[in-house]
Design an enzyme around this catalytic site. Structure first.
Site, short mmCIF file in Angstrom:
data_model
loop_
_atom_site.label_atom_id
_atom_site.label_comp_id
_atom_site.label_asym_id
_atom_site.label_seq_id
_atom_site.Cartn_x
_atom_site.Cartn_y
_atom_site.Cartn_z
N ASP A 1 0.87 -1.18 0.00
CA ASP A 1 0.00 0.00 0.00
C ASP A 1 0.90 1.22 0.00
OD1 ASP A 1 -3.25 0.25 0.90
OD2 ASP A 1 -2.07 2.11 1.00
N ASN B 1 -5.68 -4.96 -6.03
CA ASN B 1 -6.86 -4.28 -5.52
C ASN B 1 -6.69 -2.77 -5.39
OD1 ASN B 1 -9.31 -4.09 -3.48
ND2 ASN B 1 -7.51 -3.31 -2.37
N TYR C 1 -12.90 6.48 -14.35
CA TYR C 1 -13.00 5.30 -13.49
C TYR C 1 -13.62 4.14 -14.27
CZ TYR C 1 -14.04 2.51 -9.30
OH TYR C 1 -14.09 1.50 -8.37
N LYS D 1 -11.76 0.58 -15.21
CA LYS D 1 -12.25 -0.72 -14.75
C LYS D 1 -12.67 -1.60 -15.93
CE LYS D 1 -11.64 0.03 -10.33
NZ LYS D 1 -10.62 -0.74 -9.59
N ILE E 1 -19.58 -1.01 -2.02
CA ILE E 1 -19.15 -1.74 -0.82
C ILE E 1 -18.81 -0.71 0.25
CG2 ILE E 1 -17.47 -3.40 0.11
CD1 ILE E 1 -19.18 -4.54 -2.24
N THR F 1 -16.88 1.16 2.41
CA THR F 1 -15.46 1.40 2.71
C THR F 1 -15.27 2.91 2.78
OG1 THR F 1 -14.78 1.62 0.41
CG2 THR F 1 -14.73 -0.61 1.32
N1 LIG Z 1 -15.87 0.42 -2.28
C1 LIG Z 1 -16.56 0.20 -3.38
O1 LIG Z 1 -17.77 0.45 -3.43
C2 LIG Z 1 -15.90 -0.40 -4.59
C3 LIG Z 1 -16.73 -0.85 -5.62
C4 LIG Z 1 -16.16 -1.41 -6.76
C5 LIG Z 1 -14.79 -1.52 -6.86
N2 LIG Z 1 -14.01 -1.07 -5.85
C6 LIG Z 1 -12.55 -1.21 -6.02
O2 LIG Z 1 -12.01 -1.96 -4.96
C7 LIG Z 1 -10.68 -1.53 -4.68
C8 LIG Z 1 -10.57 -1.17 -3.20
O3 LIG Z 1 -11.52 -0.17 -2.91
P1 LIG Z 1 -11.85 0.30 -1.42
O4 LIG Z 1 -13.26 0.71 -1.42
O5 LIG Z 1 -11.36 -0.69 -0.43
O6 LIG Z 1 -10.97 1.64 -1.40
P2 LIG Z 1 -10.30 2.44 -0.18
O7 LIG Z 1 -10.07 3.82 -0.72
O8 LIG Z 1 -11.11 2.27 1.04
O9 LIG Z 1 -8.90 1.69 -0.03
C9 LIG Z 1 -7.98 1.68 -1.10
C10 LIG Z 1 -6.59 1.33 -0.60
O10 LIG Z 1 -5.72 1.38 -1.74
C11 LIG Z 1 -4.60 2.19 -1.43
N3 LIG Z 1 -4.09 2.83 -2.64
C12 LIG Z 1 -4.67 3.79 -3.39
N4 LIG Z 1 -3.86 4.16 -4.38
C13 LIG Z 1 -2.74 3.42 -4.27
C14 LIG Z 1 -1.53 3.34 -5.00
N5 LIG Z 1 -1.28 4.16 -6.04
N6 LIG Z 1 -0.60 2.45 -4.62
C15 LIG Z 1 -0.81 1.65 -3.56
N7 LIG Z 1 -1.92 1.68 -2.81
C16 LIG Z 1 -2.88 2.56 -3.17
C17 LIG Z 1 -5.09 3.20 -0.42
O11 LIG Z 1 -4.02 3.74 0.36
C18 LIG Z 1 -6.06 2.35 0.41
O12 LIG Z 1 -5.40 1.68 1.45
C19 LIG Z 1 -10.41 -0.34 -5.63
O13 LIG Z 1 -9.73 -0.81 -6.78
C20 LIG Z 1 -11.81 0.12 -6.00
O14 LIG Z 1 -11.83 0.79 -7.25
C21 LIG Z 1 -14.52 -0.52 -4.71
#
Ligand SMILES: NC(=O)c1ccc[n+]([C@@H]2O[C@H](COP(=O)([O-])OP(=O)(O)OC[C@H]3O[C@@H](n4cnc5c(N)ncnc54)[C@H](O)[C@@H]3O)[C@@H](O)[C@H]2O)c1
Length: 252
Positions: free
Chosen positions: A36, A89, A156, A160, A189, A191
């Site tokens: 991360d 992720n 975005y 994706k 989700i 978060t």
């Molecule tokens: N939460 C949702 O509703 C949702 C829905 C569909 C897809 N996603 C995808 O799931 C994944 C995780 O999402 P989340 O909701 O847990 O996000 P979040 O923002 O809560 O956590 C993301 C994590 O990724 C890290 N990160 C971001 N950019 C980074 C980089 N350049 N290098 C290393 N680490 C990095 C951040 O520091 C953080 O710890 C993402 O790819 C997001 O697009 C999330």
């Protein structure tokens, strides 16, 4: 489900879906490499894995930086000698704006992390997995926004959608080498990412919930469990899929 002493790597593992996935891999018996760009929370996440009795290595990594991604995989291989499962992720939502108002900076930043950064990781993992006996399994975190369009999120959605196609291409290339590559497409989700978008406003949260036929958002555990299953022998004939974990959103 996973043989003990298998090794899983998770990017974006400091919080949210990535943290839940790292812990789910540990509960399934894997040692975990966590990456991360947030070093403090990443180290804390690694400590949570150790408390579950598995080994953990945290490597501070910006997945948009090719040198850092290479170093992450070099350290992972040096520590464990193999990577059996990987979950790419790390991702960002970027700024929301309609396409004509999306700045080039925003577009490049989103593509640079969500698509180009994921490609950099995927490439390193394939190079390691193709040399090791037993192959491996990779899960790329896409989104329902990679399957259907969402207003205000052009970069975005493009990033994706690119992840889904990158997944399919890699899956067919490596199918005969016993490396499975799948994507997960989560709906909304709960978060920090969703909290930033809804600002925890109950009306906005309900609007997000209502996008899903189940009329709720998903949990990080529901996504993490799908990742662990896709990387397990129980999913041994599954590759090239974009699995929606979305309460029925894309089935409408
Ligand atoms: N939460 C949702 O509703 C949702 C829905 C569909 C897809 N996603 C995808 O799931 C994944 C995780 O999402 P989340 O909701 O847990 O996000 P979040 O923002 O809560 O956590 C993301 C994590 O990724 C890290 N990160 C971001 N950019 C980074 C980089 N350049 N290098 C290393 N680490 C990095 C951040 O520091 C953080 O710890 C993402 O790819 C997001 O697009 C999330």
């Amino acid at each position: 489900m996973h043989a003990n002493d298998q090794v899983a790597l998770v990017t974006g593992a400091a919080t949210g879906i990535g943290l839940a996935t790292a812990l789910a891999f540990a509960r399934a018996g894997c040692h975990v490499v966590l990456a991360d760009r947030d070093a403090d929370r990443g180290e804390d996440a690694a400590e949570q894995v150790r408390r579950l009795g598995r080994r953990a290595l945290f490597v501070a990594t910006d997945v948009a930086d090719p040198g850092q991604v290479e170093e992450l995989h070099r350290q992972a291989f040096a520590a464990f000698g193999r990577i059996d499962a990987a979950c790419n992720n790390a991702g960002i939502e970027g700024e929301m704006a309609p396409t004509a108002d999306c700045t080039l900076e925003n577009f490049d930043r989103i593509i640079g992390i969500n698509l180009r950064g994921l490609f950099l990781c995927l490439r390193e993992q394939l190079r390691i997995m193709e040399k090791q006996p037993g192959g491996g399994a990779i899960v790329n975190m896409a989104s329902v926004a990679g399957l259907v369009g969402f207003a205000g999120l052009p970069a975005y959605c493009a990033s994706k959608g690119g992840v889904v196609q990158l997944t399919r291409a890699a899956a067919i290339e490596y199918a005969e080498r016993n490396i499975r590559v799948n994507a997960i497409c989560p709906g909304a989700i709960r978060t920090e990412m969703i909290d930033r978008i809804t600002r925890r406003d109950p009306v906005s949260e309900q609007q997000f919930a209502a996008l899903h036929p189940m009329n709720r958002m998903g949990t990080v555990a529901e996504v993490a469990d799908a990742v662990v299953w896709l990387c397990s022998p129980q999913a041994g004939f599954v590759t090239g899929q974009a699995l929606a974990v979305d309460g029925g959103l894309v089935a409408r």
